[in-house]
Design a protein around this motif. Structure first.
Motif, PDB file in Angstrom:
ATOM      1  N   ALA A 250       0.829  -1.207   0.000  1.00 45.87           N
ATOM      2  CA  ALA A 250       0.000   0.000   0.000  1.00 45.87           C
ATOM      3  C   ALA A 250       0.858   1.250   0.000  1.00 45.87           C
ATOM      4  CB  ALA A 250      -0.909   0.005   1.228  1.00 45.87           C
ATOM      5  N   ALA A 251       0.420   2.242  -0.805  1.00 41.85           N
ATOM      6  CA  ALA A 251       1.056   3.562  -0.784  1.00 41.85           C
ATOM      7  C   ALA A 251      -0.061   4.597  -0.759  1.00 41.85           C
ATOM      8  CB  ALA A 251       1.929   3.749  -2.021  1.00 41.85           C
ATOM      9  N   GLY A 252       0.201   5.753  -0.139  1.00 39.15           N
ATOM     10  CA  GLY A 252      -0.830   6.780  -0.032  1.00 39.15           C
ATOM     11  C   GLY A 252      -1.706   6.529   1.180  1.00 39.15           C
ATOM     12  N   CYS A 286      -1.019  11.017  -3.551  1.00 40.99           N
ATOM     13  CA  CYS A 286       0.146  10.164  -3.288  1.00 40.99           C
ATOM     14  C   CYS A 286       1.186  10.385  -4.404  1.00 40.99           C
ATOM     15  CB  CYS A 286      -0.314   8.707  -3.254  1.00 40.99           C
ATOM     16  SG  CYS A 286       1.021   7.555  -3.020  1.00 40.99           S
ATOM     17  N   PRO A 287       2.403  10.797  -4.039  1.00 43.27           N
ATOM     18  CA  PRO A 287       3.395  11.128  -5.075  1.00 43.27           C
ATOM     19  C   PRO A 287       4.079   9.877  -5.651  1.00 43.27           C
ATOM     20  CG  PRO A 287       4.333  11.510  -2.906  1.00 43.27           C
ATOM     21  CD  PRO A 287       2.951  10.981  -2.675  1.00 43.27           C
ATOM     22  N   ILE A 288       3.357   9.162  -6.511  1.00 45.30           N
ATOM     23  CA  ILE A 288       3.959   7.961  -7.119  1.00 45.30           C
ATOM     24  C   ILE A 288       3.602   7.864  -8.608  1.00 45.30           C
ATOM     25  CG2 ILE A 288       4.199   6.416  -5.117  1.00 45.30           C
ATOM     26  CD1 ILE A 288       1.455   5.226  -5.832  1.00 45.30           C
ATOM     27  N   GLU A 289       4.473   7.211  -9.350  1.00 38.95           N
ATOM     28  CA  GLU A 289       4.154   6.806 -10.724  1.00 38.95           C
ATOM     29  C   GLU A 289       3.952   5.300 -10.699  1.00 38.95           C
ATOM     30  OE1 GLU A 289       6.962  10.182 -12.847  1.00 38.95           O
ATOM     31  OE2 GLU A 289       7.460   8.060 -13.107  1.00 38.95           O
ATOM     32  N   VAL A 290       2.886   4.853 -11.378  1.00 40.63           N
ATOM     33  CA  VAL A 290       2.529   3.431 -11.336  1.00 40.63           C
ATOM     34  C   VAL A 290       2.474   2.850 -12.742  1.00 40.63           C
ATOM     35  CG1 VAL A 290       0.733   1.777 -10.654  1.00 40.63           C
ATOM     36  CG2 VAL A 290       1.173   3.782  -9.228  1.00 40.63           C
ATOM     37  N   GLU A 291       3.125   1.727 -12.922  1.00 43.53           N
ATOM     38  CA  GLU A 291       3.043   0.966 -14.183  1.00 43.53           C
ATOM     39  C   GLU A 291       2.698  -0.474 -13.852  1.00 43.53           C
ATOM     40  OE1 GLU A 291       6.119   2.099 -17.472  1.00 43.53           O
ATOM     41  OE2 GLU A 291       7.118   1.964 -15.531  1.00 43.53           O
ATOM     42  N   TYR A 292       1.989  -1.134 -14.775  1.00 43.66           N
ATOM     43  CA  TYR A 292       1.602  -2.521 -14.492  1.00 43.66           C
ATOM     44  C   TYR A 292       1.497  -3.317 -15.771  1.00 43.66           C
ATOM     45  CZ  TYR A 292      -2.759  -0.090 -15.488  1.00 43.66           C
ATOM     46  OH  TYR A 292      -3.713   0.709 -16.068  1.00 43.66           O
ATOM     47  N   ILE A 349      -3.386  10.104  -7.936  1.00 43.55           N
ATOM     48  CA  ILE A 349      -3.758   8.922  -7.133  1.00 43.55           C
ATOM     49  C   ILE A 349      -3.879   9.300  -5.655  1.00 43.55           C
ATOM     50  CG2 ILE A 349      -2.824   6.700  -6.313  1.00 43.55           C
ATOM     51  CD1 ILE A 349      -1.443   6.419  -9.036  1.00 43.55           C
ATOM     52  N   ILE A 350      -4.958   8.851  -5.036  1.00 41.14           N
ATOM     53  CA  ILE A 350      -5.072   9.027  -3.581  1.00 41.14           C
ATOM     54  C   ILE A 350      -4.373   7.852  -2.887  1.00 41.14           C
ATOM     55  CG2 ILE A 350      -6.668   9.152  -1.605  1.00 41.14           C
ATOM     56  CD1 ILE A 350      -6.938  11.620  -3.218  1.00 41.14           C
ATOM     57  N   TYR A 351      -4.630   6.671  -3.402  1.00 40.52           N
ATOM     58  CA  TYR A 351      -3.859   5.534  -2.884  1.00 40.52           C
ATOM     59  C   TYR A 351      -3.756   4.424  -3.914  1.00 40.52           C
ATOM     60  CZ  TYR A 351      -8.350   3.224  -1.625  1.00 40.52           C
ATOM     61  OH  TYR A 351      -9.596   2.672  -1.638  1.00 40.52           O
ATOM     62  N   LEU A 352      -2.699   3.647  -3.729  1.00 40.73           N
ATOM     63  CA  LEU A 352      -2.510   2.421  -4.505  1.00 40.73           C
ATOM     64  C   LEU A 352      -2.553   1.290  -3.486  1.00 40.73           C
ATOM     65  CD1 LEU A 352      -1.156   0.903  -7.167  1.00 40.73           C
ATOM     66  CD2 LEU A 352       0.784   0.867  -5.629  1.00 40.73           C
ATOM     67  N   TYR A 353      -3.328   0.283  -3.806  1.00 41.09           N
ATOM     68  CA  TYR A 353      -3.441  -0.840  -2.869  1.00 41.09           C
ATOM     69  C   TYR A 353      -3.419  -2.110  -3.707  1.00 41.09           C
ATOM     70  CZ  TYR A 353      -4.841  -2.110   1.943  1.00 41.09           C
ATOM     71  OH  TYR A 353      -4.862  -2.548   3.246  1.00 41.09           O
ATOM     72  N   ALA A 354      -2.412  -2.949  -3.507  1.00 39.14           N
ATOM     73  CA  ALA A 354      -2.358  -4.222  -4.221  1.00 39.14           C
ATOM     74  C   ALA A 354      -2.501  -5.318  -3.188  1.00 39.14           C
ATOM     75  CB  ALA A 354      -1.032  -4.354  -4.964  1.00 39.14           C
ATOM     76  N   GLY A 355      -3.174  -6.416  -3.561  1.00 39.94           N
ATOM     77  CA  GLY A 355      -3.385  -7.431  -2.534  1.00 39.94           C
ATOM     78  C   GLY A 355      -3.704  -8.803  -3.070  1.00 39.94           C
ATOM     79  N   GLY A 356      -3.388  -9.788  -2.228  1.00 38.78           N
ATOM     80  CA  GLY A 356      -3.536 -11.178  -2.634  1.00 38.78           C
ATOM     81  C   GLY A 356      -4.604 -11.934  -1.880  1.00 38.78           C
ATOM     82  N   VAL A 418       6.322   0.668  -9.039  1.00 38.94           N
ATOM     83  CA  VAL A 418       5.925   1.901  -8.361  1.00 38.94           C
ATOM     84  C   VAL A 418       7.179   2.749  -8.146  1.00 38.94           C
ATOM     85  CG1 VAL A 418       4.932   2.857  -6.249  1.00 38.94           C
ATOM     86  CG2 VAL A 418       3.991   0.742  -7.211  1.00 38.94           C
ATOM     87  N   LYS A 419       7.063   4.036  -8.542  1.00 33.35           N
ATOM     88  CA  LYS A 419       8.225   4.925  -8.388  1.00 33.35           C
ATOM     89  C   LYS A 419       7.788   6.200  -7.665  1.00 33.35           C
ATOM     90  CE  LYS A 419      11.468   7.299 -11.300  1.00 33.35           C
ATOM     91  NZ  LYS A 419      11.542   7.781 -12.656  1.00 33.35           N
ATOM     92  N   PRO A 420       8.279   6.419  -6.440  1.00 33.24           N
ATOM     93  CA  PRO A 420       7.911   7.647  -5.720  1.00 33.24           C
ATOM     94  C   PRO A 420       8.499   8.889  -6.378  1.00 33.24           C
ATOM     95  CG  PRO A 420       8.756   5.985  -4.213  1.00 33.24           C
ATOM     96  CD  PRO A 420       9.046   5.498  -5.594  1.00 33.24           C
ATOM     97  N   THR A 421       7.727   9.982  -6.305  1.00 35.18           N
ATOM     98  CA  THR A 421       8.220  11.261  -6.829  1.00 35.18           C
ATOM     99  C   THR A 421       8.243  12.297  -5.699  1.00 35.18           C
ATOM    100  OG1 THR A 421       5.949  11.786  -7.458  1.00 35.18           O
ATOM    101  CG2 THR A 421       7.363  10.859  -9.174  1.00 35.18           C
ATOM    102  N   GLY A 422       8.023  11.865  -4.488  1.00 34.05           N
ATOM    103  CA  GLY A 422       8.030  12.758  -3.323  1.00 34.05           C
ATOM    104  C   GLY A 422       8.131  11.923  -2.069  1.00 34.05           C
ATOM    105  N   ARG A 423       7.599  12.476  -0.949  1.00 35.95           N
ATOM    106  CA  ARG A 423       7.683  11.741   0.326  1.00 35.95           C
ATOM    107  C   ARG A 423       6.371  11.030   0.632  1.00 35.95           C
ATOM    108  NH1 ARG A 423      11.403  14.097   4.153  1.00 35.95           N
ATOM    109  NH2 ARG A 423       9.814  14.015   5.758  1.00 35.95           N
ATOM    110  N   GLY A 424       6.449   9.916   1.325  1.00 35.48           N
ATOM    111  CA  GLY A 424       5.222   9.204   1.685  1.00 35.48           C
ATOM    112  C   GLY A 424       5.507   7.924   2.432  1.00 35.48           C
TER     113      GLY A 424
END
Ligand SMILES: Nc1ncnc2c1ncn2[C@@H]1O[C@H](COP(=O)(O)OP(=O)(O)OP(=O)(O)O)[C@@H](O)[C@H]1O
Length: 482
Positions: A250-252, A286-292, A349-356, A418-424
């Motif tokens: 989880a990020a954000g 949330c300061p991130i870049e997301v690719e999938y 993005i407010i948040y990224l949440y990946a889960g299993g 996931v690549k952060p572009t700031g703090r979090g």
């Protein structure tokens, strides 16, 4: 199976249920109550030194699960003893059909997880049940953060299961310790089970269901009678380090609410709701870049596959000991496809949440389409949305209803960057990780969790819901298709 005609005359085995009049075992009991106990709940049947027939069972007939010994003295006739012995043997055979008895258990206890009651719960509830089932116990109470990693890394592999009295952070530590074991391939295949003594206890909620997720006795029964179920594991490569995760990344907002409320562990899983409400008020991007790498991005298609998978059992058929344990661990191989087939998410993005696993806590079925069977991970991206909509997402969250909210993008992916572009904050299985770039890959067929049903218990999700138009139709999600 025949029943003895002596004092067992009122004991019947009928349709997988042990049915007996309480007076059959206990002549002092004047109530003559008729008890019906599923064979699953029978832990042991035998004759003790004083020639008492004893059946140890978990009695859930009055709502609360109680460990009970029903017993009665034998009549002093030899043929009665022989009949009773045959009866107890037959009962054991049906109660443990296809299952190993007297499991050897490596028990790890985190005394500070959740409300800090794991040691007391072990002594009061867990040990008596394992003793009743004649399990062999090797118990360690942790004394520092990361202790379970060290214990798992060095443990003997001669156990039938690893039993973790802790939250999901404990399981996270165990699998990361097993991955460092000199015989990691074999170590990671030892079935794992959780006894709910943490905050979220997602492993229990998912395998036992939200109703029984905090039921310690049922979690013990799962250890004794559960079978190895498939469980994906995810490798997370961050710089030159590789970690394993089984539950969430989880990020954000979703990371902030977990890590930002750690001092509130005394609240149990209530701390997550408080954290979410705080996040809605601040509504930080949330300061991130997301690719999938997309496997499926259509919510309706996911529903039909998800419904089918949710009803099936996903037990391992093969004997874990027959595995080829000399093969290289899949995450130790270099990533070959650096550039092809990636899709970039292009909205704030407010948040990224990946889960299993479907449930991340009792109150939130974040990944209702997740099943043990698929070689992918479910990803939710909450694009920027109004506070009202984000609050709406909490309505019915325990049933996964936020799945239908359009601004919640729901994807099945085989890899994630996931690549952060700031703090979090970055939380992996609820544990604090450096907020740095990472790449995730999915690995099936390695990890095993013990389960009674062989599936994640997502009965609360309305698979047959007909989508309506408007903000919560969800079925219109098409912009994420490749
Ligand atoms: N003896 C100990 N002293 C201090 N910290 C410990 C000890 N044993 C374990 N820990 C740490 O406790 C932390 C919390 O454990 P865990 O995640 O299991 O509980 P939780 O966060 O309350 O539950 P959940 O993960 O289900 O929300 C982990 O980071 C673990 O390393």
């Amino acid at each position: 199976m025949s029943t003895s005609e002596t004092q067992f005359s009122s004991v019947l085995l009928d349709g997988g249920v042990l049915q007996y009049s309480t007076s059959a075992f206990d002549s002092t009991n004047r109530g003559h109550r008729l008890a019906k106990i599923p064979l699953l709940n029978i832990l042991w049947a035998g004759i003790d030194d004083k020639k008492n027939v004893i059946v140890s069972l978990l009695d859930a007939t009055k709502g609360k699960w109680v460990l009970r010994d029903v017993q009665g003295p034998l009549q002093p006739k030899d043929d009665t003893f022989a009949a009773a012995e045959e009866w107890t043997k037959s009962l054991m055979n049906v109660a443990y059909a296809g299952l190993k008895r007297c499991k050897r258990l490596r028990v790890l206890i985190n005394p500070v997880g959740g409300k800090g009651k794991a040691e007391a719960i072990y002594a009061r509830e867990v040990k008596p049940i394992f003793d009743a089932a004649h399990c062999e116990l090797d118990v360690t109470v942790t004394d520092h953060h990361g202790h379970m990693v060290e214990l798992a890394e060095k443990m003997s592999l001669d156990y039938d299961a690893i039993v973790v009295l802790s939250g999901d952070g404990g399981i996270h530590e165990v699998i990361n310790g097993l991955a460092k074991h000199p015989q990691a391939n074999k170590a990671l295949r030892i079935p794992i089970a959780q006894i709910p003594t943490g905050s979220a206890n997602a492993v229990c909620i998912n395998t036992l269901g939200p109703k029984d997720g905090f039921n310690v006795a049922k979690a013990c029964l799962n250890v004794i009678k559960g079978r190895p179920m498939k469980q994906n594991v995810y490798s997370i490569i961050q710089g030159d380090k590789t970690y394993l995760s089984f539950l969430t990344q989880a990020a954000g907002l979703m990371a902030d609410l977990d890590l930002g409320t750690e001092k509130l562990r005394w609240m149990g899983d209530g701390r997550f709701i408080l954290g979410y409400l705080k996040g809605v008020v601040t509504k930080n991007i949330c300061p991130i870049e997301v690719e999938y790498k997309l496997v499926e991005g259509n919510k309706q298609k996911m529903i039909s596959v998800g419904k089918e998978n949710a009803a099936k059992a996903h037990f391992y058929e093969e004997d874990a000991s027959a595995q080829d344990h000399d093969t290289a661990l899949p995450w130790s191989e270099p990533i070959k496809d650096k550039s092809e087939g990636w899709t970039k998410f292009d909205k704030p993005i407010i948040y990224l949440y990946a889960g299993g696993m479907p449930y991340v806590s009792r109150d939130l079925m974040q990944f209702p389409m997740s099943t043990p069977a698929e070689e992918c991970i479910d990803v939710v991206i909450q694009a920027e949305a109004s506070r009202g909509l984000m609050l709406k997402a909490t309505m019915g969250a325990e049933k996964g209803e936020q799945y239908w909210i359009e601004s919640q993008v729901y994807l099945k992916v085989s890899a994630l960057r996931v690549k952060p572009t700031g703090r979090g904050n970055l939380a992996v299985d609820g544990e604090h990780y450096p907020f740095e770039a990472f790449e995730l890959r999915v690995h099936s067929g390695i990890l095993r969790f013990l389960s009674l049903e062989g599936r994640y218990v997502t009965d609360a999700f309305a698979f047959d819901r007909v989508p309506t138009s408007g903000t919560s139709s969800g079925a219109k999600q098409t912009h994420t298709q490749p």
